[in-house]
Enzyme design. Structure first.
Site, PDB file in Angstrom:
ATOM      1  N   ARG A 163      40.749 -53.307   1.479  1.00 36.52           N
ATOM      2  CA  ARG A 163      39.966 -53.305   0.232  1.00 36.52           C
ATOM      3  C   ARG A 163      38.466 -53.026   0.486  1.00 36.52           C
ATOM      4  O   ARG A 163      37.597 -53.575  -0.208  1.00 36.52           O
ATOM      5  CB  ARG A 163      40.097 -54.630  -0.516  1.00 36.52           C
ATOM      6  N   SER A 235      43.813 -57.621  -9.075  1.00 38.27           N
ATOM      7  CA  SER A 235      43.449 -58.785  -8.250  1.00 38.27           C
ATOM      8  C   SER A 235      41.946 -59.019  -8.361  1.00 38.27           C
ATOM      9  O   SER A 235      41.165 -58.113  -8.110  1.00 38.27           O
ATOM     10  CB  SER A 235      43.773 -58.522  -6.782  1.00 38.27           C
ATOM     11  N   GLU A 331      36.975 -59.335  -5.214  1.00 33.16           N
ATOM     12  CA  GLU A 331      37.292 -57.927  -4.966  1.00 33.16           C
ATOM     13  C   GLU A 331      36.576 -57.071  -6.016  1.00 33.16           C
ATOM     14  O   GLU A 331      36.211 -55.928  -5.777  1.00 33.16           O
ATOM     15  CB  GLU A 331      38.815 -57.741  -5.078  1.00 33.16           C
TER      16      GLU A 331
HETATM   17  N1  EPU Z   1      51.962 -66.032  -5.219  1.00 32.69           N
HETATM   18  C1  EPU Z   1      51.891 -67.283  -5.786  1.00 32.69           C
HETATM   19  N2  EPU Z   1      51.566 -67.375  -7.106  1.00 32.69           N
HETATM   20  C2  EPU Z   1      51.337 -66.297  -7.886  1.00 32.69           C
HETATM   21  C3  EPU Z   1      51.442 -65.015  -7.321  1.00 32.69           C
HETATM   22  C4  EPU Z   1      51.741 -64.898  -5.976  1.00 32.69           C
HETATM   23  O1  EPU Z   1      52.086 -68.283  -5.113  1.00 32.69           O
HETATM   24  O2  EPU Z   1      51.010 -66.477  -9.067  1.00 32.69           O
HETATM   25  C5  EPU Z   1      52.246 -65.913  -3.785  1.00 32.69           C
HETATM   26  C6  EPU Z   1      53.695 -65.614  -3.511  1.00 32.69           C
HETATM   27  O3  EPU Z   1      54.047 -66.380  -2.395  1.00 32.69           O
HETATM   28  C7  EPU Z   1      53.712 -64.162  -3.130  1.00 32.69           C
HETATM   29  C8  EPU Z   1      52.333 -63.961  -2.544  1.00 32.69           C
HETATM   30  O4  EPU Z   1      51.481 -64.857  -3.241  1.00 32.69           O
HETATM   31  O5  EPU Z   1      54.686 -63.911  -2.184  1.00 32.69           O
HETATM   32  C9  EPU Z   1      51.818 -62.554  -2.693  1.00 32.69           C
HETATM   33  O6  EPU Z   1      51.858 -62.147  -4.053  1.00 32.69           O
HETATM   34  P1  EPU Z   1      52.012 -60.612  -4.463  1.00 32.69           P
HETATM   35  O7  EPU Z   1      53.103 -59.964  -3.699  1.00 32.69           O
HETATM   36  O8  EPU Z   1      52.029 -60.553  -5.936  1.00 32.69           O
HETATM   37  O9  EPU Z   1      50.708 -59.938  -3.890  1.00 32.69           O
HETATM   38  P2  EPU Z   1      49.180 -60.409  -3.749  1.00 32.69           P
HETATM   39  O10 EPU Z   1      48.925 -60.707  -2.323  1.00 32.69           O
HETATM   40  O11 EPU Z   1      48.855 -61.451  -4.741  1.00 32.69           O
HETATM   41  C10 EPU Z   1      48.350 -57.988  -3.207  1.00 32.69           C
HETATM   42  C11 EPU Z   1      47.294 -57.059  -3.699  1.00 32.69           C
HETATM   43  C12 EPU Z   1      47.726 -56.392  -4.998  1.00 32.69           C
HETATM   44  C13 EPU Z   1      49.010 -55.612  -4.736  1.00 32.69           C
HETATM   45  C14 EPU Z   1      50.073 -56.584  -4.200  1.00 32.69           C
HETATM   46  C15 EPU Z   1      51.328 -55.866  -3.786  1.00 32.69           C
HETATM   47  C16 EPU Z   1      45.184 -57.925  -2.892  1.00 32.69           C
HETATM   48  C17 EPU Z   1      43.907 -58.621  -3.227  1.00 32.69           C
HETATM   49  N3  EPU Z   1      46.046 -57.777  -3.880  1.00 32.69           N
HETATM   50  O12 EPU Z   1      48.454 -59.037  -4.153  1.00 32.69           O
HETATM   51  O13 EPU Z   1      46.726 -55.484  -5.387  1.00 32.69           O
HETATM   52  O14 EPU Z   1      49.481 -54.966  -5.909  1.00 32.69           O
HETATM   53  O15 EPU Z   1      49.572 -57.275  -3.026  1.00 32.69           O
HETATM   54  O16 EPU Z   1      51.085 -55.122  -2.635  1.00 32.69           O
HETATM   55  O17 EPU Z   1      45.371 -57.529  -1.735  1.00 32.69           O
HETATM   56  C18 EPU Z   1      44.765 -55.183  -6.708  1.00 32.69           C
HETATM   57  O18 EPU Z   1      44.151 -55.008  -5.663  1.00 32.69           O
HETATM   58  O19 EPU Z   1      44.185 -55.121  -7.827  1.00 32.69           O
HETATM   59  C19 EPU Z   1      46.190 -55.505  -6.660  1.00 32.69           C
HETATM   60  C20 EPU Z   1      46.882 -55.796  -7.752  1.00 32.69           C
END
Ligand code: EPU
Length: 335
Positions: A163, A235, A331
């Site tokens: 990012r 995010s 971010e």
């Molecule tokens: N989780 C929770 N609660 C929630 C959501 C998620 O506990 O409400 C935990 C779960 O354990 C899940 C983990 O967090 O396994 C990861 O969640 P998710 O796969 O939704 O991904 P993220 O790490 O929250 C990142 C990116 C997203 C991208 C997704 C998928 C960043 C800051 N964000 O989110 O990017 O779409 O992975 O690859 O790295 C963005 O940058 O705007 C964005 C949406």
């Protein structure tokens, strides 16, 4: 002399849907106009808008806001396995992904449905489902806002990281990105489906790039709010990267804490998990809220100001710091 619009609402130009005004506004449909626009604008401060999907506007702007809206996609060169495509900065990112799927060019299918423009994509090295922009990025053309010189920046010069890029760090505010060149694959495609939810979806099958895009779109639509319906900027925080010793301590206390690989001695953890564990998901503070399906996404529930969202973000940062001794970095670009 080009005519700048005056006292324009920026609500349509930020996906949070926050109402602020800009003193002057110009929609740039031809990048060749930029030099004369910037010369004419002096000494006003200038702000660049792409898709407005990574911005939090907290006050009116007394300068000139430029909406980068130049369009066009051209194949520059190709061989049996790859194709180099130049895309103008004002193209919508997802429209470009759809064009690639149509041509059967691989590489961006995991990045389906990310809001924003092509010109903004390198700034934060957009990423999702195990793929980052840098894996398909070849170069970009830029205009230096101060010197008005044009240049081409290679992948190395952009210094991409999670990012992040040179456009968010050492050269913040220096350039306007006017077009981006990508290297895409012709079939057979080297697809990436190792990321948790995609792996679960496809099990042992070998999906096409179109099937991967459909799965990514379905997963995103199930978790992430559509900014046209509920204002948000994806995010809000980056996933923090912490020391392994710190992670081990937290994991002892919270055995269910997920983790992702990071450079040696470090661990990346999901900010969403930390925020969710503190009970913020679905909560509401004035017009600002935490999305009910994804704790990392702050939303404008209607009529929120930029400061409402910022206050909620700071409240979350303080709570996460106190409970887990982890600093959450925003971010989103706060203006
Ligand atoms: N989780 C929770 N609660 C929630 C959501 C998620 O506990 O409400 C935990 C779960 O354990 C899940 C983990 O967090 O396994 C990861 O969640 P998710 O796969 O939704 O991904 P993220 O790490 O929250 C990142 C990116 C997203 C991208 C997704 C998928 C960043 C800051 N964000 O989110 O990017 O779409 O992975 O690859 O790295 C963005 O940058 O705007 C964005 C949406």
């Amino acid at each position: 002399m080009l005519k700048f619009e005056e006292n324009v609402s920026l609500k349509p130009y930020n996906t949070f849907g926050i109402e602020t005004q800009t003193k002057y506004f110009f929609k740039v449909e031809d990048a060749a106009d930029l030099k004369s626009i910037l010369t004419q604008a002096k000494p006003l401060p200038v702000r660049i808008f792409g898709g407005g999907s990574n911005l939090l506007l907290t006050q009116d702007f007394e300068g000139l806001s430029l909406l980068i809206a130049n369009k066009g996609i051209h194949v520059l060169e190709e061989n049996a396995t790859e194709v180099t495509v130049e895309v103008q900065a004002g193209e919508n990112w997802h429209d470009f992904v759809l064009w690639c799927l149509d041509q059967n060019y691989g590489g961006v299918e995991n990045l389906s449905l990310i809001p924003g423009s092509v010109g903004a994509a390198p700034i934060q090295n957009i990423g999702a489902y195990g793929v980052e922009l840098r894996s398909v990025f070849k170069s970009c053309t830029v205009l230096n806002i101060k010197t008005l010189e044009e240049a081409s920046l290679s992948r190395e010069e952009c210094q991409f990281a999670y990012r992040s890029s040179v456009f968010k760090t050492t050269e913040k505010g220096t350039y306007i990105i006017t077009s981006v060149c990508f290297t895409l694959q012709k079939p057979p495609h080297h697809t990436k489906i190792e990321y948790g939810p995609l792996k679960a979806h496809f099990k042992d099958s070998t999906p096409t790039i179109q099937e991967i895009a459909s799965a990514v779109i379905a997963i995103r639509e199930s978790k992430l709010p559509n900014p046209k319906i509920l204002g948000n900027s994806g995010s809000f925080f980056k996933n923090p990267v912490i020391a392994l010793t710190h992670f081990n301590r937290l994991k002892n206390q919270y055995p269910e804490l997920p983790s992702y690989p990071a450079p040696e001695g470090m661990v990346k953890i999901p900010a969403a998990w930390l925020i969710d564990a503190l009970g913020f998901k679905g909560s509401q503070y004035g017009g600002a809220g935490v999305h009910k399906n994804q704790a990392l996404v702050l939303v404008n529930l209607g009529g929120a100001t930029g400061n409402d969202i910022l206050k909620l973000a700071q409240k979350i940062q303080r709570a996460v710091e106190e409970a887990f001794q982890v600093s959450l970095e925003m971010e989103v670009n706060v203006l």
